[in-house]
Design an enzyme around this catalytic site. Structure first.
Site, short mmCIF file in Angstrom:
data_model
loop_
_atom_site.label_atom_id
_atom_site.label_comp_id
_atom_site.label_asym_id
_atom_site.label_seq_id
_atom_site.Cartn_x
_atom_site.Cartn_y
_atom_site.Cartn_z
N TYR A 58 0.85 -1.20 0.00
CA TYR A 58 0.00 0.00 0.00
C TYR A 58 0.88 1.24 0.00
CZ TYR A 58 -4.99 -0.74 0.17
OH TYR A 58 -6.28 -0.98 -0.19
N GLU A 60 -0.58 4.83 -0.44
CA GLU A 60 -1.42 6.00 -0.73
C GLU A 60 -0.62 7.28 -0.58
OE1 GLU A 60 -5.06 3.54 0.91
OE2 GLU A 60 -5.43 5.68 1.12
N ASP A 206 -7.08 12.40 -25.58
CA ASP A 206 -7.03 11.02 -25.10
C ASP A 206 -6.29 10.21 -26.17
OD1 ASP A 206 -7.47 8.37 -24.56
OD2 ASP A 206 -9.60 8.61 -24.07
N THR A 233 -4.41 5.13 -21.90
CA THR A 233 -4.17 3.82 -21.29
C THR A 233 -2.70 3.51 -21.57
OG1 THR A 233 -4.90 2.78 -23.33
CG2 THR A 233 -6.49 2.88 -21.54
N LYS A 236 -2.28 -0.38 -24.92
CA LYS A 236 -2.64 -0.59 -26.33
C LYS A 236 -1.36 -0.54 -27.17
CE LYS A 236 -7.39 0.99 -25.70
NZ LYS A 236 -7.54 1.77 -24.46
N ARG A 242 -2.13 -3.24 -18.22
CA ARG A 242 -3.41 -2.53 -18.16
C ARG A 242 -3.24 -1.38 -17.19
NH1 ARG A 242 -6.88 -5.84 -21.39
NH2 ARG A 242 -8.39 -4.18 -21.02
N1 DSN Z 1 -12.04 -0.77 -24.93
C1 DSN Z 1 -11.04 0.04 -25.60
C2 DSN Z 1 -10.99 -0.23 -27.05
O1 DSN Z 1 -11.15 -1.37 -27.43
O2 DSN Z 1 -10.78 0.68 -27.84
C3 DSN Z 1 -11.20 1.44 -25.33
O3 DSN Z 1 -11.33 1.64 -23.98
#
Ligand code: DSN
Length: 424
Positions: A58, A60, A206, A233, A236, A242
């Site tokens: 932890y 925080e 984004d 994120t 990707k 993640r």
């Molecule tokens: N779920 C993601 C995607 O597939 O683009 C976006 O959050």
């Protein structure tokens, strides 16, 4: 690797049910062709961090200012992640690496800089935007007033910047949000920024889908155009665990974002994930990563050539990034759901997707979305992607012919086995 999840023998002994499910997924990923535009395969280092002992801790607060003892090592881990991230995205002066994923990163940012009822301009979901950009089904849409903008021409992908400006002048948004999850062209950040400046709005991008392409210097960096905030994120095209991140070039906004992340909307940061983010950010700074980013786009171009030849209707006319949105109804007289199922049957995974002005419902829309990042990580180059695009067209056309589908399935499996999943 000294990690719990990688200690497969122990897991097998202690929880065979779970072990077997993970083994089945391992086989599916190994033998199948992953074309979901938002998925990827992480490196052994990212795996090792994600399954490490840091999951126990932890912490925080922020490095040097924690509410728990024993943070001397995780402080350094988090600082490493921050420093590495800032190097990847020049122009960012502050980064928060604690958001648990992309939606939380966006929600935290809205809460940090907006008051209930404030107006935000965001890209329409049907035109490539994301649920977390204010779709009416979301909680944020009950709190803020989202107004959507669209493409002007869905055959070229050009955003309707004139309409965006007119809407901005009329609605006086506090935030102009750029970004997408199903859009295949690059954005004109200078136009977004000029419109935002005219109405005194904050700019936010984004970059979730294209973070790896920006880090790999294949696409433009919104900070070069004066954007205030960038969220993403990390899993990707960036190829990390993640997770989510928020970066800004504005010191005042930075304070608000940190305060809203913790204690505003999250508790303890996931230190194992933050370590994995740090590992991924280091990898993304290498020449090999730049090659991978360039290859993602070359591979997409190779598919585009085939789709054009086969008369496939691509929304936006093609792609400049890693993804395609394909109108399967017009191209093959086949719904997105039917196309997804036909491709599932031959071990190609992608997702059905709505297309602009889609009259069909979200569970069986008129199109599919696919992308090249994951198979590029496995080593596919133009030749493999050319064949993949042909297979996709053949399989959809033969969706009711089990003999053809069986032949294609065998070919797909053979192609995949020749390009192993990293770490498997
Ligand atoms: N779920 C993601 C995607 O597939 O683009 C976006 O959050």
């Amino acid at each position: 690797m000294s990690s719990y999840i990688d200690n497969k023998e122990l897991l097998k002994k202690n929880d065979p049910e779970l072990y077997n499910l993970i083994k089945l997924e391992e086989k599916r990923e190994f033998e199948g062709m992953e074309l979901i535009a938002s998925e990827n395969y992480v490196s052994p280092s990212v795996f090792a961090c994600n399954g490490s002992i840091l999951t126990n801790k932890y912490a925080e607060g922020y490095p040097g200012k924690r509410y728990y003892g024993g943070c001397e090592h995780v402080d350094k881990v988090e600082q490493l992640a921050i420093d590495r991230l800032l190097k990847l995205f020049p122009g960012a002066t502050h980064a928060n690496v604690q958001p648990h994923s992309g939606c939380p990163a966006n929600d935290i940012t809205y809460a940090a800089i907006l008051n209930p009822g404030d107006c935000v301009l965001g890209m329409d979901l049907g035109h490539g935007g994301h649920l977390s950009h204010g779709h009416p089904v979301t909680k944020i849409a009950q709190t803020y007033r989202f107004v959507r903008y669209k493409m002007k021409n869905i055959d070229t992908g050009e955003i309707d910047y004139e309409a965006l400006r007119e809407t901005a002048l009329k609605e006086k948004p506090k935030l102009i949000l750029a970004g997408f999850s199903a859009y295949s062209r690059d954005l004109d950040y200078a136009k977004f920024k000029a419109i935002a400046d005219e109405v005194g709005a904050i700019t936010m991008m984004d970059i979730a889908h294209i973070a790896g392409l920006i880090a790999g210097k294949e696409l433009k960096n919104p900070f070069d155009y004066g954007f205030d905030i960038v969220t993403s994120t990390t899993h990707k095209t960036l190829r990390g665990p993640r997770g989510g991140i928020i970066m800004t070039s504005n010191a005042e906004l930075a304070k608000k974002i940190d305060k809203m992340t913790f204690p505003g909307m999250q508790g303890g940061p996931h230190m194992h994930t933050i370590a994995a983010k740090a590992a991924a950010f280091a990898e993304a700074a290498t020449p090999e990563f730049q090659e991978y980013a360039a290859q993602i786009r070359k591979n997409a171009k190779a598919m585009e050539v085939v789709f054009k030849k086969r008369g496939v209707r691509m929304i936006a006319g093609g792609t400049d990034n890693h993804l395609f949105l394909i109108d399967t109804m017009t191209s093959f007289d086949t719904t997105g759901g039917e196309a997804e199922s036909a491709l599932d049957a031959i071990h190609i995974t992608l997702n059905k997707n709505a297309i602009p002005y889609d009259l069909r419902g979200p569970f069986d829309p008129s199109g599919i979305r696919l992308g090249t990042p994951a198979m590029t990580t496995r080593g596919f180059k133009e030749a493999e992607f050319t064949r993949t695009a042909e297979i996709i067209c053949d399989a959809i056309e033969a969706k009711n012919d089990t003999a053809i589908l069986k032949e294609l399935a065998a070919e797909v499996k053979a192609m995949c086995i020749a390009f192993p999943v990293p770490g498997v």
